[in-house]
Design a protein around this motif. Structure first.
Motif, short mmCIF file in Angstrom:
data_model
loop_
_atom_site.label_atom_id
_atom_site.label_comp_id
_atom_site.label_asym_id
_atom_site.label_seq_id
_atom_site.Cartn_x
_atom_site.Cartn_y
_atom_site.Cartn_z
N GLY A 22 12.95 -2.65 -4.17
CA GLY A 22 11.63 -2.95 -3.64
C GLY A 22 11.22 -2.16 -2.41
N HIS A 23 12.01 -1.15 -2.04
CA HIS A 23 11.69 -0.42 -0.81
C HIS A 23 11.46 1.07 -1.06
CE1 HIS A 23 12.45 -3.97 1.56
NE2 HIS A 23 13.62 -4.11 0.99
N ALA A 24 11.27 1.45 -2.32
CA ALA A 24 10.99 2.86 -2.62
C ALA A 24 9.64 3.25 -2.03
CB ALA A 24 10.98 3.09 -4.12
N ARG A 25 9.59 4.45 -1.48
CA ARG A 25 8.36 4.98 -0.89
C ARG A 25 7.78 5.97 -1.89
NH1 ARG A 25 7.60 7.37 5.17
NH2 ARG A 25 6.17 9.07 4.69
N GLY A 26 6.92 5.50 -2.76
CA GLY A 26 6.43 6.34 -3.85
C GLY A 26 7.28 6.15 -5.09
N LYS A 27 7.25 7.14 -5.97
CA LYS A 27 7.88 7.02 -7.28
C LYS A 27 9.29 7.59 -7.31
CE LYS A 27 6.28 5.63 -10.47
NZ LYS A 27 6.22 4.24 -10.99
N ILE A 28 10.14 6.94 -8.08
CA ILE A 28 11.46 7.45 -8.40
C ILE A 28 11.34 8.25 -9.69
CG2 ILE A 28 13.72 6.70 -9.29
CD1 ILE A 28 13.51 4.42 -7.17
N VAL A 29 11.93 9.45 -9.71
CA VAL A 29 11.73 10.37 -10.83
C VAL A 29 13.07 10.83 -11.39
CG1 VAL A 29 10.78 12.61 -11.52
CG2 VAL A 29 9.51 11.17 -9.91
N PHE A 30 13.16 10.86 -12.71
CA PHE A 30 14.30 11.48 -13.39
C PHE A 30 13.93 12.92 -13.74
CE2 PHE A 30 15.20 6.97 -14.65
CZ PHE A 30 16.46 6.89 -14.07
N THR B 290 -1.20 -3.14 3.52
CA THR B 290 0.00 -3.76 4.05
C THR B 290 1.22 -2.96 3.59
OG1 THR B 290 0.51 -5.27 2.19
CG2 THR B 290 -1.11 -6.02 3.82
N CYS B 291 2.21 -2.85 4.46
CA CYS B 291 3.44 -2.14 4.13
C CYS B 291 4.47 -2.44 5.20
CB CYS B 291 3.21 -0.63 4.02
SG CYS B 291 2.70 0.15 5.57
N GLY B 292 5.68 -1.88 5.06
CA GLY B 292 6.71 -2.02 6.06
C GLY B 292 6.52 -1.04 7.20
N THR B 293 7.25 -1.28 8.29
CA THR B 293 7.10 -0.48 9.50
C THR B 293 7.25 1.01 9.24
OG1 THR B 293 8.11 -2.33 10.69
CG2 THR B 293 7.91 -0.24 11.87
N ALA B 294 8.23 1.39 8.43
CA ALA B 294 8.53 2.81 8.22
C ALA B 294 7.43 3.54 7.48
CB ALA B 294 9.84 2.94 7.46
N ASN B 295 6.53 2.83 6.81
CA ASN B 295 5.52 3.47 5.97
C ASN B 295 4.11 3.41 6.54
OD1 ASN B 295 7.37 4.24 3.95
ND2 ASN B 295 7.29 2.19 3.06
N ILE B 296 3.97 2.91 7.77
CA ILE B 296 2.64 2.78 8.36
C ILE B 296 1.93 4.12 8.47
CG2 ILE B 296 1.41 2.22 10.49
CD1 ILE B 296 3.32 -0.14 10.85
N ALA B 297 2.63 5.13 8.96
CA ALA B 297 2.00 6.44 9.13
C ALA B 297 1.59 7.04 7.79
CB ALA B 297 2.95 7.39 9.87
N LEU B 298 2.41 6.83 6.76
CA LEU B 298 2.08 7.34 5.44
C LEU B 298 0.79 6.71 4.93
CD1 LEU B 298 2.65 8.77 2.73
CD2 LEU B 298 4.04 6.78 2.09
N ALA C 50 0.80 -1.22 0.00
CA ALA C 50 0.00 0.00 0.00
C ALA C 50 0.84 1.27 0.00
CB ALA C 50 -0.95 0.00 1.19
N SER C 51 2.13 1.16 0.26
CA SER C 51 2.99 2.34 0.22
C SER C 51 3.74 2.46 -1.10
CB SER C 51 4.01 2.32 1.38
OG SER C 51 4.85 1.19 1.27
N GLY C 52 3.47 1.54 -2.03
CA GLY C 52 4.07 1.60 -3.36
C GLY C 52 3.31 2.55 -4.26
N GLY C 53 3.81 2.73 -5.49
CA GLY C 53 3.24 3.69 -6.41
C GLY C 53 1.76 3.48 -6.67
N VAL C 54 1.35 2.26 -7.06
CA VAL C 54 -0.06 1.99 -7.34
C VAL C 54 -0.85 1.87 -6.04
CG1 VAL C 54 -1.68 0.35 -8.35
CG2 VAL C 54 0.44 0.90 -9.56
N GLY C 55 -0.28 1.19 -5.06
CA GLY C 55 -0.98 0.98 -3.79
C GLY C 55 -1.45 2.27 -3.15
N TYR D 135 3.80 -5.98 7.19
CA TYR D 135 3.99 -7.31 6.61
C TYR D 135 5.14 -8.07 7.27
CZ TYR D 135 8.02 -5.69 3.85
OH TYR D 135 9.24 -5.22 3.46
N ARG D 136 6.02 -7.35 7.96
CA ARG D 136 7.15 -8.02 8.62
C ARG D 136 6.73 -8.72 9.91
NH1 ARG D 136 9.70 -3.19 6.72
NH2 ARG D 136 11.42 -3.62 5.28
#
Length: 331
Positions: free
Chosen positions: A317-325, A187-195, A165-170, A207-208
């Protein structure tokens, strides 16, 4: 008076269809065929998708997300020279990790006025995918594409599990499903729960530390729809959370591929799809962004020349949102 379009441009290419590597090089600036609805776009920013170097060979990567300025196009186009646009362009054409690219009328939309170039590049693929999940492919509002009112009536009160749920589409599924009145579990990792909570999820599972099969043993936890954004073990485990007669949808792989052998649920519909760029969907998303009801999230910003490091971050696999050029960097 605008400067003439250069004959050559910087860009990233995949040397051949079987290569997992990319090359930074000088390319010939593309030319358009206005009779096919093509527009030449001066690229400001673009964003890669996870796993795109493994896509089928008829999908030439990289980077379907693009935000930029129209240079030229059909005379009767709604997008005229100088207009700021963004899009997820079609996979069958070369990608957008280059200074000039081509987009056709039916896949372009006007860039939200409230967004920077970097923020705009984080939106199209992820948001359009989430839109098509909720308004078309999950089938909650029927077999045809639903409008906002019909979708809201259909999704109101539905329980939805969103993996990654903390990924781009999620992130976009969480926001749009919440706006439609669904009760979202992410579902997401600990660091992204608040987001994920800030995006509207009623419950967030780490998920951990949470086994979702055990979590779903309580029948009150079962969901009407699983929306999977990561596949593999996460999708396999998610089968246990859906109630009989529900839906398991994945954008990663056909859900039946990983349905547990001992699974005993009945009447569950499984769905897999690949999104298609649709102008009206992206224009609807533009309106929501400008109203401030939805937002994209940028993980990090890179100059085009640092593509190797950017893709390592992406494929980790741990990016929080999108990576941008950002093509204005390192010029």
């Amino acid at each position: 008076m605008s400067s003439p379009t250069p004959a050559k441009m910087r860009g990233i290419i995949q040397p051949n269809a079987n290569s997992k590597d990319l090359s930074f090089t000088t390319l010939t600036t593309p030319t358009i065929n206005p009779s096919l609805g093509e527009h030449l776009i001066h690229v400001k920013t673009c964003a890669p998708c996870a796993g795109e170097l493994l896509w089928p060979k008829n999908f030439p990567p990289p980077n379907p997300h693009v935000a930029g300025v129209i240079i030229s196009g059909p005379k009767d186009s709604p997008f005229q020279p100088g207009d700021e646009v963004y899009a997820r362009t079609n996979y069958v054409r070369p990608g957008n990790a280059r200074e000039f690219t081509i987009g056709v009328t039916d896949e372009l939309a006007h860039k939200p006025k409230t967004l920077s170039w970097v923020a705009a590049a984080a939106v199209p693929v992820s948001a359009e995918t989430a839109w098509q999940i909720l308004f078309i492919h999950a089938g909650i509002a029927g077999d045809a594409e639903a409008d906002w009112s019909a979708a809201q009536d259909a999704w109101k009160g539905k329980r939805v599990l969103v993996t990654a749920a903390s990924g781009g589409v999620g992130m976009w599924v969480v926001q749009l499903a919440t706006l439609l009145g669904a009760e979202v579990v992410g579902t997401c990792g600990t660091a992204n729960i608040a987001l994920v909570q800030s995006l509207g999820a009623k419950e967030v599972l780490d998920y951990r530390s949470t086994n979702i099969r055990e979590w779903a043993e309580d029948p009150t936890k079962k969901v009407d729809v699983v929306i999977d954004c990561i596949g593999r073990q996460s999708l396999e485990d998610a089968w246990w959370t859906v109630r009989d007669g529900g839906v398991v949808l994945s954008i990663f792989q056909p859900p039946k591929q990983v349905c547990p052998a001992e699974y005993t649920g009945t009447g569950v519909k499984d769905v897999f799809f690949v999104m298609e760029p649709v102008r009206r969907h992206l224009e609807s998303i533009t309106k929501l962004v400008e109203l401030g009801t939805c937002r994209g999230v940028v993980d990090s910003v890179w100059p085009l020349e640092q593509y190797e490091e950017a893709f390592k971050r992406l494929d980790g696999g741990h990016a929080r949102g999108k990576i941008v050029f950002d093509l204005s960097l390192n010029q």
